[in-house]
Write an enzyme that holds these catalytic residues in place. Structure first.
Site, PDB file in Angstrom:
ATOM      1  CG  ASP A  82      63.085  -2.837  27.750  1.00  0.00           C
ATOM      2  OD1 ASP A  82      64.116  -2.789  27.072  1.00  0.00           O
ATOM      3  OD2 ASP A  82      63.046  -2.562  28.953  1.00  0.00           O
ATOM      4  CB  THR A 107      67.811  -5.199  27.641  1.00  0.00           C
ATOM      5  OG1 THR A 107      66.699  -4.770  26.884  1.00  0.00           O
ATOM      6  CG2 THR A 107      68.392  -4.025  28.374  1.00  0.00           C
ATOM      7  CB  THR A 108      66.062  -8.489  23.706  1.00  0.00           C
ATOM      8  OG1 THR A 108      65.148  -7.516  24.173  1.00  0.00           O
ATOM      9  CG2 THR A 108      65.345  -9.800  23.551  1.00  0.00           C
ATOM     10  CG  ASP A 131      65.087   0.906  25.689  1.00  0.00           C
ATOM     11  OD1 ASP A 131      65.393   1.094  26.880  1.00  0.00           O
ATOM     12  OD2 ASP A 131      64.841  -0.216  25.226  1.00  0.00           O
TER      13      ASP A 131
END
Length: 525
Positions: free
Chosen positions: A59, A92-93, A393
């Site tokens: 994550d 988020t990546t 998530d």
């Protein structure tokens, strides 16, 4: 200089250029660090914290949060992924990878002598345009349509370590959020979803619990009951133990009768409190953790077990609000205020053994608030933590759909689509701006390229083929990572909320524009 168009040869002093390049190099290094963990075939990072515990995760926000980043520009990318985590919760990546790619594009243009402000402004215009294009290809979704919510949640889970359990976790995420949603609500507070982690069993034992699950276990050392039907729950914030001053004190006792008297008084004091609690009809007692003195001592436990009261101690301060919301028990700060109307009512409070873990469940609450408890199981703490993050998530993805009720395809399809439309739009512009738009469009292709790279495919061939398909009008053609080819990604059920993509594009562009405008760096004393 003789050249009237000063833009073309924008050469200022060397320092601002140095600062910009150092900022960009640092930020790109951060983005390359998380790049390999993008997508369903992404790699995982193993992080050892200062305390020596091991975290295994892919994550983006978690990886960057644990990274010891010193360079201020690199810190901005860490904040960027944290911002995406708050805004959308997923992606988020990709947001960091996108920012790195945009910085690379900006760097090329700076070296050709373009003015940073022009680049920044064009990028911001391009991002507004990109968001508009994304909204055009999105499909609206109805919150009653559980199927599309499930598809979005499983897509999010597929890129995690726990992807093989997405069939267990996705329905949990969807039904947890659906319980909190009212037809008019535009957001869901994820603090109302409590994830209780217990080591034991496997991830498949994770379940959504009707009622409340507690982190604490029943205190049975004094032989009190561990199960109570028709429970009346009291939530207290005072201590059931003899009072003592805040300072260290010593009492000199020179007579055993005085000693006897002190002990008697203590017993009497504790007994009075316990009797008052019992008189109010309370038979399940939750006691808040106390720092200065024991929240409950052995004598008190003995009396409470005689009075057949189930005792749970060490309730954390931040759990009080949640418990009061879910059980209907109002927190009581003083024994004199302990009245029957402040108790919560439930059909059953019991402690069960489940796969080696002791679990306390409250079920059949009379008038429950809008809260949900999820019991999360895992064979060891590393897996358990990662399951918790993945579940969070997935919950965020469903929450995004509540905020902005639209879905778009995944698998690199929207990025290529937007990139194509921006390139076409760039042809209608003049001068520097056209050049910037084109660079922005090319930078967006980093997402499909990285997806292909991480899946072990040939990125150039795949992305070229992808562009070709889109040019032929297949808007939903994306990279099917499992089969390693290009296919209609909607048929593969790879979808993501519109909010994840739009906020990623907006936030990444803002950060890049901010970095471009920095031309000097000072340390303060």
């Amino acid at each position: 200089m003789a050249n009237s168009n000063s833009n073309a040869a924008f050469n200022d002093k060397g320092k601002p250029m140095e600062v910009r390049l150092s900022n960009m190099t640092a930020a790109k290094a951060v983005s390359d660090a998380v790049r390999t963990s993008l997508g369903p075939k992404g790699m995982d990072k193993m992080i050892q914290t200062a305390q020596g515990e091991v975290v295994v995760t892919n994550d983006g926000a978690t990886i960057l949060k644990h990274m010891a980043v010193l360079h201020p520009a690199a810190k901005m990318l860490v904040d960027l992924s944290a911002a995406q985590d708050v805004e959308a919760g997923d992606g988020t990546t990709s947001v960091v990878v996108l920012a790195g790619s945009l910085l690379g594009a900006a760097e090329k243009m700076l070296s050709k002598g373009m003015h940073p402000t022009i680049i920044a402004e064009s990028f911001l215009k391009a991002s507004a345009r990109a968001v508009k294009f994304l909204e055009e290809i999105s499909t609206p979704v109805d919150l009653k349509d559980k199927g599309s919510l499930l598809r979005a949640a499983s897509t999010s889970l597929n890129s995690k370590i726990v992807s093989q359990y997405s069939s267990t976790l996705a329905p949990i995420a969807v039904s947890a959020v659906s319980r909190l949603v009212t037809p008019s609500s535009s957001d869901v507070d994820l603090r109302d979803i409590r994830i209780v982690k217990k080591v034991g069993g496997t991830i498949e034992d994770t379940e959504l619990v009707e009622g409340v699950v507690l982190n604490q276990t029943v205190v049975t050392s004094a032989g009190g009951p561990a199960r109570m039907e028709k429970a009346k729950i009291g939530l207290i914030q005072f201590q059931i133990s003899p009072p003592k001053p805040d300072m260290d004190h010593q009492i000199a006792v020179n007579d055993y009768r005085q000693l006897d008297k002190i002990l008697k008084e203590e017993r009497q004091y504790v007994l009075n409190i316990c009797k008052k609690i019992s008189r109010a009809g309370c038979n399940v007692l939750l006691i808040q953790k106390s720092i200065l003195r024991d929240a409950v001592n052995d004598i008190a436990l003995h009396f409470l077990s005689k009075l057949k009261i189930v005792v749970l101690k060490d309730i954390e301060r931040d759990e009080i609000e949640f418990l009061s919301k879910s059980t209907g028990a109002r927190p009581i700060a003083d024994i004199d205020a302990f009245t029957p109307d402040k108790l919560g009512h439930a059909e059953l409070v019991e402690e069960t053994q489940q796969a080696g873990a002791r679990i306390v469940k409250v079920s059949g609450v009379k008038n429950p608030g809008r809260t949900v408890s999820v019991l999360c199981m895992g064979s060891n703490s590393v897996v358990l933590e990662e399951t918790d993050r993945s579940l969070h998530d997935a919950l965020c993805v469903v929450r995004c759909l509540v905020k902005k009720r639209a879905l778009i395809a995944g698998g690199g399809a929207p990025e290529i689509h937007v990139s194509r439309l921006l390139s076409q739009y760039a042809l209608t512009l003049k001068g520097m701006e056209a050049y910037c738009f084109q660079a922005y469009a090319d930078a967006l292709e980093i997402i499909p390229t990285t997806l292909a790279e991480n899946a072990g495919l040939n990125p150039i061939a795949i992305v070229t083929e992808l562009r070709n398909r889109h040019a032929r009008g297949e808007k939903n053609a994306g990279i099917n990572v499992r089969k390693g080819l290009i296919s209609n990604i909607l048929e593969e059920d790879v979808v993501q909320p519109l909010l994840v993509s739009t906020s990623a594009v907006e936030l990444a562009t803002e950060t890049v524009a901010l970095l471009l405008k920095v031309d000097d760096y000072h340390l303060t004393r």
